[in-house]
Motif scaffolding. Structure first.
Motif, PDB file in Angstrom:
ATOM      1  N   SER A   1      66.679 -53.932 117.705  1.00  0.00           N
ATOM      2  CA  SER A   1      67.695 -53.959 116.642  1.00  0.00           C
ATOM      3  C   SER A   1      67.183 -54.799 115.468  1.00  0.00           C
ATOM      4  CB  SER A   1      69.033 -54.521 117.153  1.00  0.00           C
ATOM      5  OG  SER A   1      68.893 -55.900 117.431  1.00  0.00           O
ATOM      6  N   GLU A   2      66.327 -55.774 115.743  1.00  0.00           N
ATOM      7  CA  GLU A   2      65.799 -56.611 114.664  1.00  0.00           C
ATOM      8  C   GLU A   2      64.459 -56.104 114.135  1.00  0.00           C
ATOM      9  OE1 GLU A   2      67.212 -58.939 113.073  1.00  0.00           O
ATOM     10  OE2 GLU A   2      68.925 -59.433 114.350  1.00  0.00           O
ATOM     11  N   VAL A   3      63.557 -55.766 115.066  1.00  0.00           N
ATOM     12  CA  VAL A   3      62.180 -55.565 114.627  1.00  0.00           C
ATOM     13  C   VAL A   3      61.764 -54.087 114.618  1.00  0.00           C
ATOM     14  CG1 VAL A   3      60.900 -55.777 116.828  1.00  0.00           C
ATOM     15  CG2 VAL A   3      59.993 -56.846 114.763  1.00  0.00           C
ATOM     16  N   GLY A   4      62.613 -53.242 115.227  1.00  0.00           N
ATOM     17  CA  GLY A   4      62.266 -51.827 115.418  1.00  0.00           C
ATOM     18  C   GLY A   4      61.784 -51.132 114.164  1.00  0.00           C
ATOM     19  N   SER A   5      62.454 -51.409 113.042  1.00  0.00           N
ATOM     20  CA  SER A   5      62.134 -50.671 111.823  1.00  0.00           C
ATOM     21  C   SER A   5      60.761 -51.058 111.255  1.00  0.00           C
ATOM     22  CB  SER A   5      63.213 -50.911 110.771  1.00  0.00           C
ATOM     23  OG  SER A   5      63.226 -52.282 110.473  1.00  0.00           O
ATOM     24  N   THR A   6      60.191 -52.151 111.725  1.00  0.00           N
ATOM     25  CA  THR A   6      58.889 -52.578 111.190  1.00  0.00           C
ATOM     26  C   THR A   6      57.722 -52.097 112.045  1.00  0.00           C
ATOM     27  OG1 THR A   6      58.618 -54.660 112.410  1.00  0.00           O
ATOM     28  CG2 THR A   6      60.019 -54.753 110.461  1.00  0.00           C
ATOM     29  N   LEU A   7      58.008 -51.461 113.180  1.00  0.00           N
ATOM     30  CA  LEU A   7      56.933 -51.095 114.106  1.00  0.00           C
ATOM     31  C   LEU A   7      56.188 -49.840 113.670  1.00  0.00           C
ATOM     32  CD1 LEU A   7      58.717 -51.640 117.586  1.00  0.00           C
ATOM     33  CD2 LEU A   7      57.270 -53.242 116.312  1.00  0.00           C
ATOM     34  N   THR A   8      54.893 -49.809 113.941  1.00  0.00           N
ATOM     35  CA  THR A   8      54.104 -48.602 113.666  1.00  0.00           C
ATOM     36  C   THR A   8      54.316 -47.622 114.834  1.00  0.00           C
ATOM     37  OG1 THR A   8      52.158 -49.366 114.894  1.00  0.00           O
ATOM     38  CG2 THR A   8      52.282 -49.993 112.561  1.00  0.00           C
ATOM     39  N   GLU A   9      53.897 -46.375 114.629  1.00  0.00           N
ATOM     40  CA  GLU A   9      54.032 -45.368 115.693  1.00  0.00           C
ATOM     41  C   GLU A   9      53.283 -45.809 116.951  1.00  0.00           C
ATOM     42  OE1 GLU A   9      56.015 -42.804 116.277  1.00  0.00           O
ATOM     43  OE2 GLU A   9      56.877 -43.540 114.396  1.00  0.00           O
ATOM     44  N   THR A  10      52.087 -46.354 116.762  1.00  0.00           N
ATOM     45  CA  THR A  10      51.290 -46.788 117.931  1.00  0.00           C
ATOM     46  C   THR A  10      52.020 -47.891 118.685  1.00  0.00           C
ATOM     47  OG1 THR A  10      49.326 -46.279 116.652  1.00  0.00           O
ATOM     48  CG2 THR A  10      48.985 -47.564 118.648  1.00  0.00           C
ATOM     49  N   GLU A  11      52.614 -48.820 117.959  1.00  0.00           N
ATOM     50  CA  GLU A  11      53.372 -49.882 118.629  1.00  0.00           C
ATOM     51  C   GLU A  11      54.548 -49.282 119.399  1.00  0.00           C
ATOM     52  OE1 GLU A  11      52.768 -53.899 115.982  1.00  0.00           O
ATOM     53  OE2 GLU A  11      53.979 -52.314 115.084  1.00  0.00           O
ATOM     54  N   LYS A  12      55.231 -48.341 118.770  1.00  0.00           N
ATOM     55  CA  LYS A  12      56.388 -47.714 119.441  1.00  0.00           C
ATOM     56  C   LYS A  12      55.964 -47.011 120.721  1.00  0.00           C
ATOM     57  CE  LYS A  12      59.271 -47.054 115.392  1.00  0.00           C
ATOM     58  NZ  LYS A  12      59.660 -46.106 114.339  1.00  0.00           N
TER      59      LYS A  12
ATOM     60  N   PHE B   1      47.692 -50.945 115.544  1.00  0.00           N
ATOM     61  CA  PHE B   1      48.277 -51.883 116.501  1.00  0.00           C
ATOM     62  C   PHE B   1      48.090 -53.282 115.914  1.00  0.00           C
ATOM     63  CE2 PHE B   1      48.873 -53.676 120.822  1.00  0.00           C
ATOM     64  CZ  PHE B   1      50.018 -52.972 121.131  1.00  0.00           C
ATOM     65  N   THR B   2      48.899 -53.530 114.914  1.00  0.00           N
ATOM     66  CA  THR B   2      48.673 -54.660 114.008  1.00  0.00           C
ATOM     67  C   THR B   2      48.851 -56.029 114.656  1.00  0.00           C
ATOM     68  OG1 THR B   2      50.826 -53.860 113.336  1.00  0.00           O
ATOM     69  CG2 THR B   2      49.168 -53.937 111.641  1.00  0.00           C
ATOM     70  N   ASP B   3      48.157 -56.987 114.087  1.00  0.00           N
ATOM     71  CA  ASP B   3      48.430 -58.382 114.426  1.00  0.00           C
ATOM     72  C   ASP B   3      49.685 -58.813 113.682  1.00  0.00           C
ATOM     73  OD1 ASP B   3      46.556 -59.093 116.273  1.00  0.00           O
ATOM     74  OD2 ASP B   3      45.245 -60.164 114.888  1.00  0.00           O
ATOM     75  N   ARG B   4      50.494 -59.581 114.376  1.00  0.00           N
ATOM     76  CA  ARG B   4      51.708 -60.139 113.792  1.00  0.00           C
ATOM     77  C   ARG B   4      51.766 -61.613 114.178  1.00  0.00           C
ATOM     78  NH1 ARG B   4      55.984 -56.491 113.234  1.00  0.00           N
ATOM     79  NH2 ARG B   4      55.292 -54.342 113.443  1.00  0.00           N
ATOM     80  N   LEU B   5      52.704 -62.347 113.577  1.00  0.00           N
ATOM     81  CA  LEU B   5      52.876 -63.726 114.028  1.00  0.00           C
ATOM     82  C   LEU B   5      53.831 -63.671 115.219  1.00  0.00           C
ATOM     83  CD1 LEU B   5      51.738 -66.427 113.181  1.00  0.00           C
ATOM     84  CD2 LEU B   5      53.817 -66.846 111.881  1.00  0.00           C
TER      85      LEU B   5
ATOM     86  N   LEU C   1      52.950 -70.148 118.615  1.00  0.00           N
ATOM     87  CA  LEU C   1      53.198 -69.264 117.474  1.00  0.00           C
ATOM     88  C   LEU C   1      51.860 -69.038 116.776  1.00  0.00           C
ATOM     89  CD1 LEU C   1      55.662 -68.015 115.802  1.00  0.00           C
ATOM     90  CD2 LEU C   1      55.249 -69.896 114.225  1.00  0.00           C
ATOM     91  N   MET C   2      51.356 -67.830 116.872  1.00  0.00           N
ATOM     92  CA  MET C   2      50.017 -67.528 116.320  1.00  0.00           C
ATOM     93  C   MET C   2      49.854 -66.018 116.227  1.00  0.00           C
ATOM     94  SD  MET C   2      47.651 -68.514 119.589  1.00  0.00           S
ATOM     95  CE  MET C   2      48.260 -68.344 121.239  1.00  0.00           C
ATOM     96  N   PRO C   3      48.815 -65.561 115.555  1.00  0.00           N
ATOM     97  CA  PRO C   3      48.637 -64.112 115.446  1.00  0.00           C
ATOM     98  C   PRO C   3      48.462 -63.481 116.823  1.00  0.00           C
ATOM     99  CG  PRO C   3      47.292 -65.254 113.825  1.00  0.00           C
ATOM    100  CD  PRO C   3      47.834 -66.303 114.731  1.00  0.00           C
ATOM    101  N   GLY C   4      49.091 -62.326 117.023  1.00  0.00           N
ATOM    102  CA  GLY C   4      49.015 -61.631 118.309  1.00  0.00           C
ATOM    103  C   GLY C   4      49.656 -60.259 118.190  1.00  0.00           C
ATOM    104  N   LYS C   5      49.963 -59.678 119.324  1.00  0.00           N
ATOM    105  CA  LYS C   5      50.467 -58.307 119.349  1.00  0.00           C
ATOM    106  C   LYS C   5      51.931 -58.277 119.812  1.00  0.00           C
ATOM    107  CE  LYS C   5      46.268 -56.745 118.561  1.00  0.00           C
ATOM    108  NZ  LYS C   5      45.876 -56.238 117.255  1.00  0.00           N
ATOM    109  N   VAL C   6      52.627 -57.233 119.404  1.00  0.00           N
ATOM    110  CA  VAL C   6      54.048 -57.111 119.753  1.00  0.00           C
ATOM    111  C   VAL C   6      54.236 -57.030 121.273  1.00  0.00           C
ATOM    112  CG1 VAL C   6      54.254 -54.572 119.601  1.00  0.00           C
ATOM    113  CG2 VAL C   6      56.188 -56.014 118.968  1.00  0.00           C
TER     114      VAL C   6
END
Ligand code: ADP
Ligand code: GN1
Ligand code: MG
Length: 355
Positions: free
Chosen positions: A276-287, A198-202, A230-235
């Motif tokens: 449509s933009e970010v879906g392909s970058t998500l991990t299974e846990t995020e999904k 459940f990664t940190d993202r910007l 705008l800072m590190p956080g979760k989806v």
């Protein structure tokens, strides 16, 4: 009031510009400057009660801007206009001011009134998340520490329950209990927070629809604005705040709670736009936590309003005594509506992930 020194600090002639208050946010003071040949700028005073270290905002935006210049130079990212002294912000007494270019032919809406707007706005936040996918977060800092840390928000809520003045505590008693009954939402966050999947993202952290600039007339997305958080956080922060603010036909200000509902078609539009933009970058846990995103943000916002009510309205500006209480009740109603619709909303998520 905007002091003339502030305008001069950015290399503009104060006498040449008219100044208007602009936007409808709770936190900063935003002004539109209009000058010769319709030259326009946005000038903002940073709320230093909320942003205790304004330099952190400037630094984060600089790091983000530099990364985009290198990796996605075509992406429209609103950068600060430096002062004549080369600073990202101007300090006037104890006030911090920054200037940004006004994006021409843009507009924003306070409420999504058609699914196209929801789709376009969500797509812009998804695009931003995709542009920052892979950025090294090491040098970024939190402009508001623990801003979306539900564990700490929940602890502050409990503390406010303990320390509230008796009259407020009594008035809010049943609403407090209803929020406590949903504490599983905070428990889930607790377990997710440190999950490496459940990664940190910007993340933007304030994805209300009025923080997206849309093309005047067509309402096509142009870019996002209001980048202080705008800072590190979760989806779940960005996605969840869109669910919180786009799916309901009325805002958090509405006191006729019977008008609060979850519109499936808006839910679908925003999910589609974002994924449509970010879906392909998500991990299974995020999904697996896309539905949770809405619960997380609505719950957190609800307890933030209620905490503020219990604390005597020290954070959110109010227009009448029970304002924050009603905002919290509004959010609880929305949370219940969302939870009631989980099966059909999960089906929508499944469809959007598959396409
Ligand atoms: P606030 O903290 O008050 O929410 P924002 O940065 O969101 O501040 O600005 C308020 C409003 O001003 C936005 O909703 C948007 O309509 C408008 N706005 C902000 N930045 C720009 C810009 N660079 N160009 C055009 N309009 C802008
Ligand atoms: C504040 O400034 P504004 O209105 O966009 C708040 C958000 C809340 C929102 C609720 C820094 O945002 O977190 O979701 O109010 N921003 C901050 O309306 O606390
Ligand atoms: Mg804003």
């Amino acid at each position: 009031m905007v002091h003339t020194d502030i305008i001069s600090a950015f290399g503009l002639q104060p006498g040449e510009f008219s100044i208007q208050k602009f936007g409808s946010g709770h936190i900063n003071n935003t002004f539109l400057l209009t000058g010769p040949n319709y030259k326009r700028y946005i000038l903002q005073r940073i709320n230093t009660y909320v942003f205790r270290e304004p330099d952190v905002i400037a630094r984060n935006l600089k790091l983000a801007g530099d990364y985009l210049d290198k990796h996605h130079p075509e992406y429209l990212f609103i950068k600060a206009i430096p002062t004549v002294a080369g600073e990202e912000m101007y300090q006037h007494g104890d006030e911090f001011w920054r200037m940004i270019p006004f994006i021409a032919d843009s507009t924003s809406v306070d409420q999504a009134d058609n699914t196209r707007q929801a789709y376009e706005a969500a797509k812009q936040f998804g695009l931003m998340a995709r542009m920052f996918h892979g950025i090294d977060l090491h040098d970024f800092r939190a402009s508001i520490p623990n801003f979306h840390n539900l564990t700490l928000r929940y602890a502050s809520f409990q503390e406010a329950i303990r320390t509230a003045k008796e009259d407020r505590k009594q008035f809010a008693e049943s609403l407090v209990e209803e929020f406590l009954r949903h504490s599983d939402i905070a428990v889930t966050f607790e377990s997710l927070k440190t999950n490496p999947e459940f990664t940190d993202r910007l993340m933007h952290h304030d994805t209300k629809i009025n923080n997206v600039l849309l093309k005047k007339g067509t309402f096509e997305g142009i870019c996002v604005c209001d980048l202080d958080t705008l800072m590190p956080g979760k989806v779940i922060s960005d996605l969840g705040d869109m669910v919180r603010t786009y799916v309901c036909p009325v805002s958090e200000e509405e006191r006729d709670f019977s008008q609060i509902e979850v519109r499936d078609e808006y839910y679908e539009a925003l999910m589609k736009g974002y994924l449509s933009e970010v879906g392909s970058t998500l991990t299974e846990t995020e999904k697996q936590h896309l539905f949770y995103a809405g619960k997380f943000m609505i719950y957190m916002q609800g307890i933030r309003f209620l905490t503020d009510y219990l604390n005597g309205d020290v954070y959110y500006p109010i227009k009448y005594p029970e304002h924050n209480y009603n905002r919290a009740k509004n959010q609880l109603t929305l949370l219940q509506q969302l939870i009631n619709k989980e099966p059909q909303l999960q089906a929508i998520i499944g469809k959007c992930l598959a396409s």
